[in-house]
Design a protein around this motif. Structure first.
Motif, PDB file in Angstrom:
ATOM      1  N   ALA A   1     -24.097 -48.873   1.739  1.00  0.00           N
ATOM      2  CA  ALA A   1     -24.971 -49.939   1.244  1.00  0.00           C
ATOM      3  C   ALA A   1     -24.220 -50.702   0.167  1.00  0.00           C
ATOM      4  N   THR A   2     -23.465 -51.714   0.582  1.00  0.00           N
ATOM      5  CA  THR A   2     -22.637 -52.466  -0.363  1.00  0.00           C
ATOM      6  C   THR A   2     -23.438 -53.597  -1.001  1.00  0.00           C
ATOM      7  N   MET A   3     -22.960 -54.052  -2.145  1.00  0.00           N
ATOM      8  CA  MET A   3     -23.729 -55.032  -2.921  1.00  0.00           C
ATOM      9  C   MET A   3     -22.873 -56.228  -3.306  1.00  0.00           C
ATOM     10  N   VAL A   4     -23.490 -57.393  -3.240  1.00  0.00           N
ATOM     11  CA  VAL A   4     -22.874 -58.639  -3.707  1.00  0.00           C
ATOM     12  C   VAL A   4     -23.761 -59.190  -4.818  1.00  0.00           C
ATOM     13  N   PHE A   5     -23.151 -59.490  -5.953  1.00  0.00           N
ATOM     14  CA  PHE A   5     -23.908 -59.882  -7.133  1.00  0.00           C
ATOM     15  C   PHE A   5     -24.123 -61.401  -7.195  1.00  0.00           C
ATOM     16  N   GLN A   6     -24.966 -61.795  -8.135  1.00  0.00           N
ATOM     17  CA  GLN A   6     -25.309 -63.214  -8.275  1.00  0.00           C
ATOM     18  C   GLN A   6     -24.094 -64.055  -8.644  1.00  0.00           C
ATOM     19  N   ASP A   7     -23.267 -63.560  -9.545  1.00  0.00           N
ATOM     20  CA  ASP A   7     -22.066 -64.287  -9.956  1.00  0.00           C
ATOM     21  C   ASP A   7     -20.864 -63.791  -9.155  1.00  0.00           C
ATOM     22  N   PRO A   8     -20.071 -64.701  -8.606  1.00  0.00           N
ATOM     23  CA  PRO A   8     -18.880 -64.283  -7.850  1.00  0.00           C
ATOM     24  C   PRO A   8     -17.985 -63.400  -8.710  1.00  0.00           C
ATOM     25  N   ASN A   9     -17.528 -62.279  -8.151  1.00  0.00           N
ATOM     26  CA  ASN A   9     -16.726 -61.355  -8.967  1.00  0.00           C
ATOM     27  C   ASN A   9     -15.524 -60.796  -8.219  1.00  0.00           C
ATOM     28  N   PRO A  10     -14.712 -61.667  -7.582  1.00  0.00           N
ATOM     29  CA  PRO A  10     -13.480 -61.136  -6.977  1.00  0.00           C
ATOM     30  C   PRO A  10     -12.547 -60.617  -8.064  1.00  0.00           C
ATOM     31  N   PHE A  11     -11.671 -59.690  -7.673  1.00  0.00           N
ATOM     32  CA  PHE A  11     -10.718 -59.142  -8.643  1.00  0.00           C
ATOM     33  C   PHE A  11      -9.653 -60.201  -8.938  1.00  0.00           C
ATOM     34  N   PRO A  12      -9.563 -60.688 -10.172  1.00  0.00           N
ATOM     35  CA  PRO A  12      -8.672 -61.813 -10.473  1.00  0.00           C
ATOM     36  C   PRO A  12      -7.196 -61.490 -10.344  1.00  0.00           C
ATOM     37  N   HIS A  13      -6.817 -60.207 -10.498  1.00  0.00           N
ATOM     38  CA  HIS A  13      -5.410 -59.820 -10.469  1.00  0.00           C
ATOM     39  C   HIS A  13      -4.913 -59.542  -9.055  1.00  0.00           C
ATOM     40  N   MET A  14      -5.817 -59.647  -8.056  1.00  0.00           N
ATOM     41  CA  MET A  14      -5.440 -59.401  -6.665  1.00  0.00           C
ATOM     42  C   MET A  14      -5.447 -60.700  -5.874  1.00  0.00           C
ATOM     43  N   SER A  15      -4.665 -60.735  -4.821  1.00  0.00           N
ATOM     44  CA  SER A  15      -4.666 -61.892  -3.926  1.00  0.00           C
ATOM     45  C   SER A  15      -5.953 -61.913  -3.113  1.00  0.00           C
TER      46      SER A  15
ATOM     47  N   LYS B   1     -17.303 -52.116   6.254  1.00  0.00           N
ATOM     48  CA  LYS B   1     -18.210 -51.957   7.398  1.00  0.00           C
ATOM     49  C   LYS B   1     -19.520 -51.255   6.997  1.00  0.00           C
ATOM     50  N   PRO B   2     -20.280 -51.867   6.098  1.00  0.00           N
ATOM     51  CA  PRO B   2     -21.517 -51.233   5.635  1.00  0.00           C
ATOM     52  C   PRO B   2     -22.621 -51.282   6.694  1.00  0.00           C
ATOM     53  N   GLU B   3     -23.587 -50.413   6.536  1.00  0.00           N
ATOM     54  CA  GLU B   3     -24.780 -50.445   7.374  1.00  0.00           C
ATOM     55  C   GLU B   3     -25.850 -51.351   6.766  1.00  0.00           C
ATOM     56  N   ILE B   4     -25.847 -51.411   5.427  1.00  0.00           N
ATOM     57  CA  ILE B   4     -26.815 -52.213   4.683  1.00  0.00           C
ATOM     58  C   ILE B   4     -26.060 -53.099   3.703  1.00  0.00           C
ATOM     59  N   LEU B   5     -26.468 -54.348   3.620  1.00  0.00           N
ATOM     60  CA  LEU B   5     -25.877 -55.296   2.682  1.00  0.00           C
ATOM     61  C   LEU B   5     -26.948 -55.695   1.671  1.00  0.00           C
ATOM     62  N   LEU B   6     -26.657 -55.458   0.394  1.00  0.00           N
ATOM     63  CA  LEU B   6     -27.572 -55.783  -0.693  1.00  0.00           C
ATOM     64  C   LEU B   6     -27.056 -57.026  -1.410  1.00  0.00           C
ATOM     65  N   LEU B   7     -27.872 -58.064  -1.461  1.00  0.00           N
ATOM     66  CA  LEU B   7     -27.447 -59.337  -2.032  1.00  0.00           C
ATOM     67  C   LEU B   7     -28.384 -59.730  -3.173  1.00  0.00           C
TER      68      LEU B   7
END
Length: 253
Positions: free
Chosen positions: A86-100, A166-172
């Motif tokens: 059950a993975t989660m995506v938050f309100q504010d974009p939060n990619p890892f800045p030090h990664m491509s 490959k989550p089964e549930i997506l939490l947004l």
């Protein structure tokens, strides 16, 4: 198999001695979209964090009740397994800045051992970016940092990173609140595509009744930490049975 991807039973959450959720119960059938709505401060985001055990990281949080993913309690799993399923995506974009861009998407599959070769990892990264409707925009610059993307693109990159395990549930948690209308449309299209073509179950928080009706199959309305109404989205929106729901849809709450 119960037929429910997610089954929340009498969920109660207390933070720093304050009761935030008070007996929340609802079910999400497999391969559906459930919108969670309600006034600010009613516990919507806290509920998502309880589902995938992010509240474990808060020493002031106390969680009671049960949460089942495909019939299995999250308390019977390791937290990392819950957060992969059950993975989660938050309100504010939060990619890892030090990664491509590439590594942002690849980090999850690498940690969980989902790819046995570079080719398999490449395929997962492409699949996730395609599902987030971002591949065509970044396929020629996968080595760039996410800082070179727009805010809406960074949010879709965050979505791709969540999908890559490959989550089964997506939490947004209000995934379109801080993006422009064009990117908001793409995120909505991605949600429906994930359900239709991949069978992923989606639970998302939104403040926009029109978005809830447009995107979701079911709607859960929270008020004061309790579920006051739930049911098929159009039915709840067009014919609410609770006065609080009606006031919210009229913009009075």
């Amino acid at each position: 198999m119960t037929g429910y991807a997610l089954d929340v039973r009498d969920l109660r959450v207390t933070l720093a001695g304050k009761r935030i959720l008070d007996g929340v119960s609802f079910r999400c059938p497999e391969g559906t979209v459930t919108a969670v709505m309600g006034p600010s401060g009613t516990g919507k985001s806290t509920m998502l964090r309880a589902i995938n055990r992010l509240l474990d990281l808060n020493p002031e949080a106390r969680v009671e009740g049960d949460i089942l993913i495909r019939g299995r309690s999250v308390w019977d799993m390791e937290p990392y397994e819950v957060r992969r399923r059950a993975t989660m995506v938050f309100q504010d974009p939060n990619p890892f800045p030090h990664m491509s861009i590439y590594d942002n998407v690849a980090v999850g599959p690498r940690l969980h051992g989902l790819a046995r070769s570079k080719q398999e990892l490449d395929e997962i990264v492409r699949w996730a970016l395609e599902r987030a409707m971002l591949w065509d925009e970044v396929k020629d610059r996968l080595g760039d940092p996410p800082s070179k993307l727009s805010g809406g693109q960074r949010q879709r990159l965050s979505l791709a990173r969540a999908l890559a395990v490959k989550p089964e549930i997506l939490l947004l948690d209000e995934p379109t609140a801080n993006v422009d209308p064009v990117n908001a449309v793409k995120i909505e299209e991605a949600i429906r595509s994930l359900v239709r073509e991949e069978g992923i179950t989606v639970v998302f928080v939104t403040h926009m009744p029109s978005q809830a009706v447009r995107v979701s199959d079911y709607l859960v309305f929270l008020y004061g930490g309790r579920v006051v109404e739930q049911g098929p989205s159009r039915e709840v929106a067009l014919n609410p049975s609770n006065p609080l729901t009606e006031k919210f849809f009229r913009g009075e709450l």
